[in-house]
Design a protein around this motif. Sequence first.
Motif, PDB file in Angstrom:
ATOM      1  N   HIS A   1      91.487  38.008 -46.363  1.00  0.00           N
ATOM      2  CA  HIS A   1      91.898  37.974 -47.765  1.00  0.00           C
ATOM      3  C   HIS A   1      93.401  38.165 -47.915  1.00  0.00           C
ATOM      4  CE1 HIS A   1      91.707  38.626 -52.121  1.00  0.00           C
ATOM      5  NE2 HIS A   1      92.503  39.651 -51.935  1.00  0.00           N
ATOM      6  N   PHE A   2      93.948  39.094 -47.138  1.00  0.00           N
ATOM      7  CA  PHE A   2      95.384  39.379 -47.222  1.00  0.00           C
ATOM      8  C   PHE A   2      96.216  38.458 -46.321  1.00  0.00           C
ATOM      9  CE2 PHE A   2      93.657  43.680 -48.388  1.00  0.00           C
ATOM     10  CZ  PHE A   2      94.139  43.690 -49.695  1.00  0.00           C
ATOM     11  N   GLY A   3      95.549  37.603 -45.538  1.00  0.00           N
ATOM     12  CA  GLY A   3      96.261  36.688 -44.658  1.00  0.00           C
ATOM     13  C   GLY A   3      96.968  37.377 -43.506  1.00  0.00           C
ATOM     14  N   ILE A   4      96.377  38.465 -42.992  1.00  0.00           N
ATOM     15  CA  ILE A   4      97.032  39.254 -41.948  1.00  0.00           C
ATOM     16  C   ILE A   4      96.152  39.428 -40.705  1.00  0.00           C
ATOM     17  CG2 ILE A   4      98.555  40.509 -43.522  1.00  0.00           C
ATOM     18  CD1 ILE A   4      96.528  42.783 -43.581  1.00  0.00           C
ATOM     19  N   LYS A   5      95.124  38.615 -40.580  1.00  0.00           N
ATOM     20  CA  LYS A   5      94.208  38.781 -39.459  1.00  0.00           C
ATOM     21  C   LYS A   5      94.906  38.634 -38.114  1.00  0.00           C
ATOM     22  CE  LYS A   5      89.701  37.275 -37.772  1.00  0.00           C
ATOM     23  NZ  LYS A   5      88.562  36.357 -38.003  1.00  0.00           N
ATOM     24  N   ASP A   6      95.870  37.706 -38.048  1.00  0.00           N
ATOM     25  CA  ASP A   6      96.568  37.487 -36.782  1.00  0.00           C
ATOM     26  C   ASP A   6      97.579  38.589 -36.470  1.00  0.00           C
ATOM     27  OD1 ASP A   6      98.260  36.813 -38.865  1.00  0.00           O
ATOM     28  OD2 ASP A   6      99.189  35.135 -37.801  1.00  0.00           O
ATOM     29  N   GLN A   7      97.724  39.542 -37.385  1.00  0.00           N
ATOM     30  CA  GLN A   7      98.665  40.632 -37.194  1.00  0.00           C
ATOM     31  C   GLN A   7      97.985  41.945 -36.791  1.00  0.00           C
ATOM     32  OE1 GLN A   7     101.421  40.993 -40.577  1.00  0.00           O
ATOM     33  NE2 GLN A   7     100.971  38.863 -41.118  1.00  0.00           N
ATOM     34  N   LEU A   8      96.663  41.922 -36.642  1.00  0.00           N
ATOM     35  CA  LEU A   8      95.952  43.141 -36.256  1.00  0.00           C
ATOM     36  C   LEU A   8      96.541  43.690 -34.949  1.00  0.00           C
ATOM     37  CD1 LEU A   8      93.528  45.018 -36.950  1.00  0.00           C
ATOM     38  CD2 LEU A   8      92.176  43.638 -35.356  1.00  0.00           C
TER      39      LEU A   8
END
Length: 206
Positions: free
Chosen positions: A175-182
């Motif tokens: 939703h926040f568009g940050i999955k690749d930043q985990l």
Amino acid sequence: MSTKIEVNAMGDACPLPVVKTLKALKQLDGEGAVVTSVDNETAVKNISKMAQEKGCMASVEKISDSEWHVTVATAGAVADPEQDGADFCGASAGKGELVISVYTDCMGRGDDELGHKLMKAFIFAVTQQEELPATMLFYNGGAKLTVEGSPVLDDLKALAEQGVEILTCGTCLDHFGIKDQLAVGEVTNMYVIVEKMEQAVRVVRP
């Protein structure tokens, strides 16, 4: 002769794709495969992880940018999901263990700047406790705390190194568009979040 069951989970939010696949596997009652259609990569990962936990083989076919077919094949009957549904998504919190549930990156209401400082202080304080939590759950705004650039990332990594399970809602990251930043812990789904809360004797929410 093996049986194949097709499951349509297009448009379903977690944990429905996993639950539907697991129930279909139970219906096989022997050798066969379940092919589940999903529309997001989080569902692909969750179904694949479930398959691994169940001792099944999983393969993924990308049909388009918005459709994947996940095939889960089994050589024998799969255990009843109502009896061991917790098993397919990793270790569950044991009885008596502490779970910390974080739904925001801002602690309390009144002043957001102060709230961010309080949350940072809270996470640090967790690292200093004699009894560490078994699991920390991050969802909604809390998902922003487990990604690159998070002000509490070092503390969360230190907790993870000490055995604390760090789980972040995949739907929230998407939703926040940050999955690749985990940057710490693993992606999870709402099914697991609910189970962790239910199985813990104590749940703390800052």
